[in-house]
Design a protein around this motif. Structure first.
Motif, PDB file in Angstrom:
ATOM      1  N   SER A 256      12.766 -12.592  -3.919  1.00  0.00           N
ATOM      2  CA  SER A 256      12.975 -11.284  -3.300  1.00  0.00           C
ATOM      3  C   SER A 256      14.429 -11.203  -2.850  1.00  0.00           C
ATOM      4  O   SER A 256      15.185 -12.170  -2.951  1.00  0.00           O
ATOM      5  N   ALA A 257      14.814 -10.021  -2.318  1.00  0.00           N
ATOM      6  CA  ALA A 257      16.209  -9.822  -1.916  1.00  0.00           C
ATOM      7  C   ALA A 257      16.295  -9.410  -0.464  1.00  0.00           C
ATOM      8  O   ALA A 257      15.699  -8.411  -0.059  1.00  0.00           O
ATOM      9  N   GLY A 258      17.014 -10.209   0.326  1.00  0.00           N
ATOM     10  CA  GLY A 258      17.392  -9.801   1.668  1.00  0.00           C
ATOM     11  C   GLY A 258      18.845  -9.380   1.575  1.00  0.00           C
ATOM     12  O   GLY A 258      19.171  -8.218   1.381  1.00  0.00           O
ATOM     13  N   GLY A 319      13.248  -8.886   6.781  1.00  0.00           N
ATOM     14  CA  GLY A 319      14.532  -8.922   6.070  1.00  0.00           C
ATOM     15  C   GLY A 319      14.502  -8.609   4.597  1.00  0.00           C
ATOM     16  O   GLY A 319      15.568  -8.528   3.981  1.00  0.00           O
ATOM     17  N   VAL A 320      13.339  -8.434   3.970  1.00  0.00           N
ATOM     18  CA  VAL A 320      13.314  -8.106   2.542  1.00  0.00           C
ATOM     19  C   VAL A 320      13.091  -6.616   2.369  1.00  0.00           C
ATOM     20  O   VAL A 320      12.595  -5.932   3.254  1.00  0.00           O
ATOM     21  N   GLY A 321      13.465  -6.104   1.175  1.00  0.00           N
ATOM     22  CA  GLY A 321      13.325  -4.682   0.907  1.00  0.00           C
ATOM     23  C   GLY A 321      14.510  -3.898   1.426  1.00  0.00           C
ATOM     24  O   GLY A 321      14.378  -3.000   2.253  1.00  0.00           O
ATOM     25  N   LEU A 322      15.708  -4.229   0.948  1.00  0.00           N
ATOM     26  CA  LEU A 322      16.923  -3.589   1.429  1.00  0.00           C
ATOM     27  C   LEU A 322      17.109  -2.215   0.782  1.00  0.00           C
ATOM     28  O   LEU A 322      16.670  -1.984  -0.339  1.00  0.00           O
ATOM     29  N   ASP A 323      17.791  -1.314   1.495  1.00  0.00           N
ATOM     30  CA  ASP A 323      18.038   0.039   0.982  1.00  0.00           C
ATOM     31  C   ASP A 323      19.478   0.242   0.537  1.00  0.00           C
ATOM     32  O   ASP A 323      19.944   1.366   0.417  1.00  0.00           O
ATOM     33  N   ARG A 324      20.194  -0.821   0.304  1.00  0.00           N
ATOM     34  CA  ARG A 324      21.590  -0.687  -0.126  1.00  0.00           C
ATOM     35  C   ARG A 324      21.978  -1.871  -1.000  1.00  0.00           C
ATOM     36  O   ARG A 324      21.334  -2.917  -0.972  1.00  0.00           O
TER      37      ARG A 324
END
Length: 338
Positions: A256-258, A319-324
């Motif tokens: 996943s992406a933080g 911290g996961v599920g970034l909007d940028r």
């Protein structure tokens, strides 16, 4: 054997046998000491020496869901000393900053990065000021205070808002540096001078231990999201360890992406070393980064006006599920997203 038993030893033979035995004994002692030295990790502090070289574990429950032909392993980053996956990043940011002792590290985080920074900051001679959103797990704020960090809790807000925890951390770091340039080192304000103003902005007061620190000579914004030391350390260490532990046989890597640092670092390593390996982003439903990877646009339908929710991600992971798209995530070379 009977003949050898009755044979009388030649002159000097017992001495020769004793010499061989002593030689073997000394060799064994030297070898054992060398092995023990190799087992001892050395660094500028014990916490730093324990970072990395985390084990891989078989995930048999997932293998059962996917069938017998798939072997799935997980990188146990929680075995790092702080119990988070951010120890590598924290260590890299401190070492690459090369700050003088007595500096103040400032970071905005959903919790894990500052938890990893806190036990490294003190041995390095630095103070840590951590900005967290008020929806972070309470245990993280309590742990940070125990570790001696100055914790500032702000209201959860969009990254476009000046009140977002990252923007608050950036402003606080910049204010300290601007004051130093404008007013001189000897006229810096004590942390308590701004306390009333900060409490009105939603901060929690600093813990009692902060009074033992002198006024900071320098504030440094670690900036985990945009600091390329993040993806760099994953490229040098995490990716190298994964491929070594798997014998170079990795068909796909999923994360996943933080901040995006792990995906970026591993994908850059993959593109250099093994093009056949696929790298995938796995984010919760509503992730705008999913749309970024699959369609080239960082937007999700859940972001529509009048329908957006404060907590729109179906996940219990902070911290996961970034909007940028951060500088770190922009370095990633992904094949697809889930």
């Amino acid at each position: 054997l009977d003949t050898m038993a009755r044979r009388r030893p030649a002159a000097g033979e017992p001495l020769f046998v004793a010499g061989v035995a002593v030689g073997f004994l000394l060799s064994w002692v030297v070898l054992r000491r060398r092995l023990r030295r190799e087992e001892i990790r050395e660094s500028w502090c014990a916490q730093a020496a324990l970072v990395g070289q985390t084990p891989m574990v078989r995930l048999r429950s997932l293998e059962a869901l996917c069938g017998d032909r798939v072997e799935i392993v997980g990188k146990a980053e929680h075995v790092n000393p702080s119990g988070t996956g951010k120890d590598r990043v924290a260590l890299a940011m401190i070492e690459e900053a090369r700050l003088p002792r007595g500096s103040t590290l400032v970071e905005g985080s959903s919790g894990s990065t500052v938890v990893a920074l806190a036990p490294l900051a003190r041995p390095a001679g630095h103070r840590l000021v951590a900005f967290l959103p008020d929806d972070v797990a309470k245990e993280k704020t309590e742990q940070l205070r125990v570790l001696g960090a100055d914790v500032r809790v702000v209201r959860a807000a969009s990254i476009a808002s000046p009140g977002h925890y990252v923007n608050e951390a950036r402003r606080y770091a910049a204010t300290g540096e601007a004051a130093k340039k404008r007013r001189g080192d000897d006229d810096l304000k004590e942390e308590g001078d701004d306390l009333k103003e900060e409490e009105e902005g939603g901060f929690s007061p600093p813990d009692e231990e902060s009074v033992f620190f002198p006024p900071p000579a320098r504030r440094h914004f670690c900036n985990q999201f945009e600091n390329l030391a993040n993806c760099g350390v994953h490229e040098r260490t995490t990716a190298e360890e994964v491929f070594a532990q798997c014998g170079g046989r990795v068909d796909a890597f999923v994360a996943s992406a933080g901040t995006g640092g792990t995906l970026a670092g591993v994908s850059r390593y993959v593109r250099r070393r093994r093009e056949k390996t696929k790298v995938y982003l796995a984010d919760p439903t509503g992730s705008s980064l999913f749309a970024r990877v699959t369609h080239g646009v960082c937007y999700a339908p859940q972001q529509r006006e009048r329908s957006v929710r404060r907590h729109r991600y179906d996940t219990v992971v902070d911290g996961v599920g970034l909007d940028r798209v951060t500088k770190n995530f922009d370095q990633a070379r992904l094949d697809d997203a889930l």
